[in-house]
Scaffold this motif. Structure first.
Motif, mmCIF file in Angstrom:
data_model
loop_
_atom_site.group_PDB
_atom_site.id
_atom_site.type_symbol
_atom_site.label_atom_id
_atom_site.label_comp_id
_atom_site.label_asym_id
_atom_site.label_seq_id
_atom_site.Cartn_x
_atom_site.Cartn_y
_atom_site.Cartn_z
ATOM 1 N N VAL A 36 0.823 -1.207 0.000
ATOM 2 C CA VAL A 36 0.000 0.000 0.000
ATOM 3 C C VAL A 36 0.862 1.265 0.000
ATOM 4 N N GLU A 37 2.135 1.123 0.291
ATOM 5 C CA GLU A 37 3.047 2.267 0.332
ATOM 6 C C GLU A 37 3.568 2.621 -1.063
ATOM 7 N N CYS A 38 4.103 1.650 -1.790
ATOM 8 C CA CYS A 38 4.719 1.943 -3.093
ATOM 9 C C CYS A 38 3.953 1.369 -4.281
ATOM 10 N N GLY A 39 2.965 0.485 -4.036
ATOM 11 C CA GLY A 39 2.172 -0.079 -5.117
ATOM 12 C C GLY A 39 2.755 -1.331 -5.747
ATOM 13 N N HIS A 40 3.867 -1.840 -5.212
ATOM 14 C CA HIS A 40 4.496 -3.065 -5.735
ATOM 15 C C HIS A 40 3.512 -4.226 -5.643
ATOM 16 N N LYS A 41 3.406 -5.034 -6.718
ATOM 17 C CA LYS A 41 2.477 -6.163 -6.745
ATOM 18 C C LYS A 41 3.217 -7.447 -7.087
ATOM 19 N N GLN A 42 2.753 -8.544 -6.485
ATOM 20 C CA GLN A 42 3.270 -9.878 -6.776
ATOM 21 C C GLN A 42 2.087 -10.828 -6.860
ATOM 22 N N SER A 43 2.231 -11.859 -7.684
ATOM 23 C CA SER A 43 1.227 -12.913 -7.724
ATOM 24 C C SER A 43 1.929 -14.243 -7.919
ATOM 25 N N GLN A 44 1.254 -15.306 -7.506
ATOM 26 C CA GLN A 44 1.833 -16.638 -7.608
ATOM 27 C C GLN A 44 1.422 -17.229 -8.949
ATOM 28 N N VAL A 45 2.402 -17.566 -9.776
ATOM 29 C CA VAL A 45 2.107 -18.116 -11.096
ATOM 30 C C VAL A 45 1.889 -19.616 -11.023
ATOM 31 N N ASP A 46 1.324 -20.199 -12.076
ATOM 32 C CA ASP A 46 0.961 -21.611 -12.095
ATOM 33 C C ASP A 46 2.124 -22.547 -11.803
ATOM 34 N N ASP A 47 3.322 -22.257 -12.335
ATOM 35 C CA ASP A 47 4.481 -23.126 -12.094
ATOM 36 C C ASP A 47 4.822 -23.179 -10.612
#
Length: 65
Positions: A36-47
């Motif tokens: 919420v501070e810098c907007g960095h996003k991560q998601s878990q991919v299928d592999d």
């Protein structure tokens, strides 16, 4: 439809290194983390999901209530 978001206590953002700014939510059955501070996003991919899943030989039993 609004997504249910929750903060991850004690987690540090890998981008800005701020503590307690990461929130976790699900979007289309994929877990995502956003700072919420810098907007960095991560998601878990299928592999990564496939690697994290237990192999059939490692499972002793499955409890189904």
């Amino acid at each position: 439809m609004q997504r249910k978001k929750r903060f991850i206590a004690g987690a540090k953002c890998p981008n800005c290194n701020e503590l307690d700014t990461l929130m976790l939510y699900k979007e289309n059955d994929v877990e995502k983390v956003e700072c919420v501070e810098c907007g960095h996003k991560q998601s878990q991919v299928d592999d990564e999901v496939a690697k994290a899943a237990p192999q059939p030989s490692q499972v002793i039993g499955v409890f189904k209530p």
